[in-house]
Design an enzyme around this catalytic site. Structure first.
Site, mmCIF file in Angstrom:
data_model
loop_
_atom_site.group_PDB
_atom_site.id
_atom_site.type_symbol
_atom_site.label_atom_id
_atom_site.label_comp_id
_atom_site.label_asym_id
_atom_site.label_seq_id
_atom_site.Cartn_x
_atom_site.Cartn_y
_atom_site.Cartn_z
ATOM 1 N N TYR A 221 0.828 -1.203 0.000
ATOM 2 C CA TYR A 221 0.000 0.000 0.000
ATOM 3 C C TYR A 221 0.865 1.257 0.000
ATOM 4 O O TYR A 221 1.315 1.742 1.046
ATOM 5 C CB TYR A 221 -0.934 0.008 1.211
ATOM 6 C CG TYR A 221 -1.833 -1.207 1.322
ATOM 7 C CD1 TYR A 221 -2.140 -2.000 0.225
ATOM 8 C CD2 TYR A 221 -2.387 -1.564 2.562
ATOM 9 C CE1 TYR A 221 -2.958 -3.102 0.338
ATOM 10 C CE2 TYR A 221 -3.213 -2.665 2.675
ATOM 11 C CZ TYR A 221 -3.498 -3.446 1.569
ATOM 12 O OH TYR A 221 -4.316 -4.541 1.679
ATOM 13 N N HIS B 93 0.378 -12.303 0.817
ATOM 14 C CA HIS B 93 -0.352 -11.346 -0.007
ATOM 15 C C HIS B 93 -0.345 -11.671 -1.503
ATOM 16 O O HIS B 93 0.705 -11.891 -2.105
ATOM 17 C CB HIS B 93 0.274 -9.959 0.206
ATOM 18 C CG HIS B 93 -0.656 -8.819 -0.055
ATOM 19 N ND1 HIS B 93 -0.234 -7.510 -0.110
ATOM 20 C CD2 HIS B 93 -2.000 -8.776 -0.277
ATOM 21 C CE1 HIS B 93 -1.261 -6.715 -0.327
ATOM 22 N NE2 HIS B 93 -2.340 -7.464 -0.444
#
Length: 336
Positions: free
Chosen positions: A51, A139
């Protein structure tokens, strides 16, 4: 550890927007939003190195590093190592395109080996300013980022990240681990392995009002049988269910906008907010342990918490099903 025992509440805070997803968010707006989340009692926070190339972790650390560590639950992810080296040009994020184009310019190493997993955790701890993590998600080992190569990434994670995280859990360094993905297939494959099993999974965008049928077919029945819990990410489907224009991190197509219009028409008729419908739907499945909407404005926190407790009449859920706006197999609040 069972995620239901670990997570303090059924709603947490997803920090993908804090990484400047879609737009550059001023620091003061970020600080005000994170402070609002804390002041409203949010005590579960999820983040990731991806992010904004570490930006979301740094910003979240600005809040959490000043709080007693035992007062909150924190999860981040492995699979991306943020380097000091600056990268020029557009990043290759598969279907996600320029999702974090306004984030930091640091180069991102996409790797799920044992060494990279250890390095990723070390980097996250430094950016967050904390001494330990509670949950670590593996992830994005999925088709949306890697297309036909996703099984190679999965195998790299199986022999690397999975084993490292299982060891760290067994040693008490972390409390739980699992997958954090936008597709069901990697989780299904993981649950079928004869290896140390994950404690849960974070499924983003695949158990929402707009998209849930596939998860209901195989994944969620298997998870229920194995006692594995789910954290629902992206309950507003990238924002289109909360007044935005994005679905699946891109501009929503006409068919999705039409479905949203029909849902909004139904919520208006029953005097229900669409946020209440979205959050309560995602939480109604027995496998769901928590839902983690993101926000970029302080006012959104109060809205989300109000939506969680908003009374929704059974007639609304019945009509939602009768209108074929949700799967006939989807559990609905109140046992409808």
């Amino acid at each position: 550890m069972n995620l239901r025992q670990l997570l303090p509440t059924r709603i947490g805070f997803g920090t993908a927007p804090m990484g400047n997803m879609f737009r550059a968010i001023p620091d003061d707006e970020v600080t005000a939003t994170l402070n609002a989340a804390w002041d409203h009692g949010i005590r579960y926070y999820d983040t990731a190195p991806l992010y904004g190339a570490g930006l979301a972790e740094i910003r979240l650390g600005g809040l959490l590093s000043s709080k007693p560590r035992d007062t909150f639950v924190l999860s981040t992810k492995v699979g991306r190592v943020i380097l000091d080296e600056v990268e020029s040009g557009a990043r290759d994020l598969g279907e996600k395109g320029t999702l974090f184009e306004h984030g930091r310019p640091n180069k991102i190493l996409h790797e799920w080996t044992a060494e990279a997993t250890e390095s990723s955790i070390e980097g996250s701890l430094k950016r967050l300013g904390v001494d330990r993590l509670d949950i670590v998600w593996v992830h994005d080992i999925a088709q949306d980022f890697y297309g036909d190569d996703w099984l190679q990434k999965f195998e790299e994670a199986r022999t690397g990240a999975f084993r490292v995280l299982s060891r760290l859990r067994d040693e008490g360094v972390i409390k739980a681990w699992g997958l954090g993905v936008n597709r069901t297939e990697p989780i299904e494959l993981t649950l079928a392995l004869d290896e140390p099993q994950p404690d849960g999974f974070l499924l983003a965008g695949r158990y929402t009002l707009l998209d849930h049928a596939h998860a209901l077919q195989r994944l969620l029945p298997t998870a229920a049988e194995q006692g594995v819990s789910m954290v629902v990410g992206g309950p507003y489907s990238s924002g289109v269910l909360a007044g935005g224009t994005h679905f699946e991190y891109q501009e929503a197509p006409p068919e999705i906008l039409e479905k949203v219009r029909r849902i909004k028409e139904l919520t208006a008729r029953h005097g229900v907010s669409i946020k209440a419908a979205a959050l309560q739907f995602s939480l109604a499945h027995p496998v769901t342990a928590a839902v983690i909407p993101g926000a970029t404005r302080p006012s959104r926190i109060a809205e989300d918490l109000a939506a969680l407790d908003e009374p929704v009449p059974s007639a609304f859920w019945r009509e939602l099903r009768e209108s074929s706006l949700v799967s006939s197999c989807a559990p609905l609040p109140g046992g409808v």
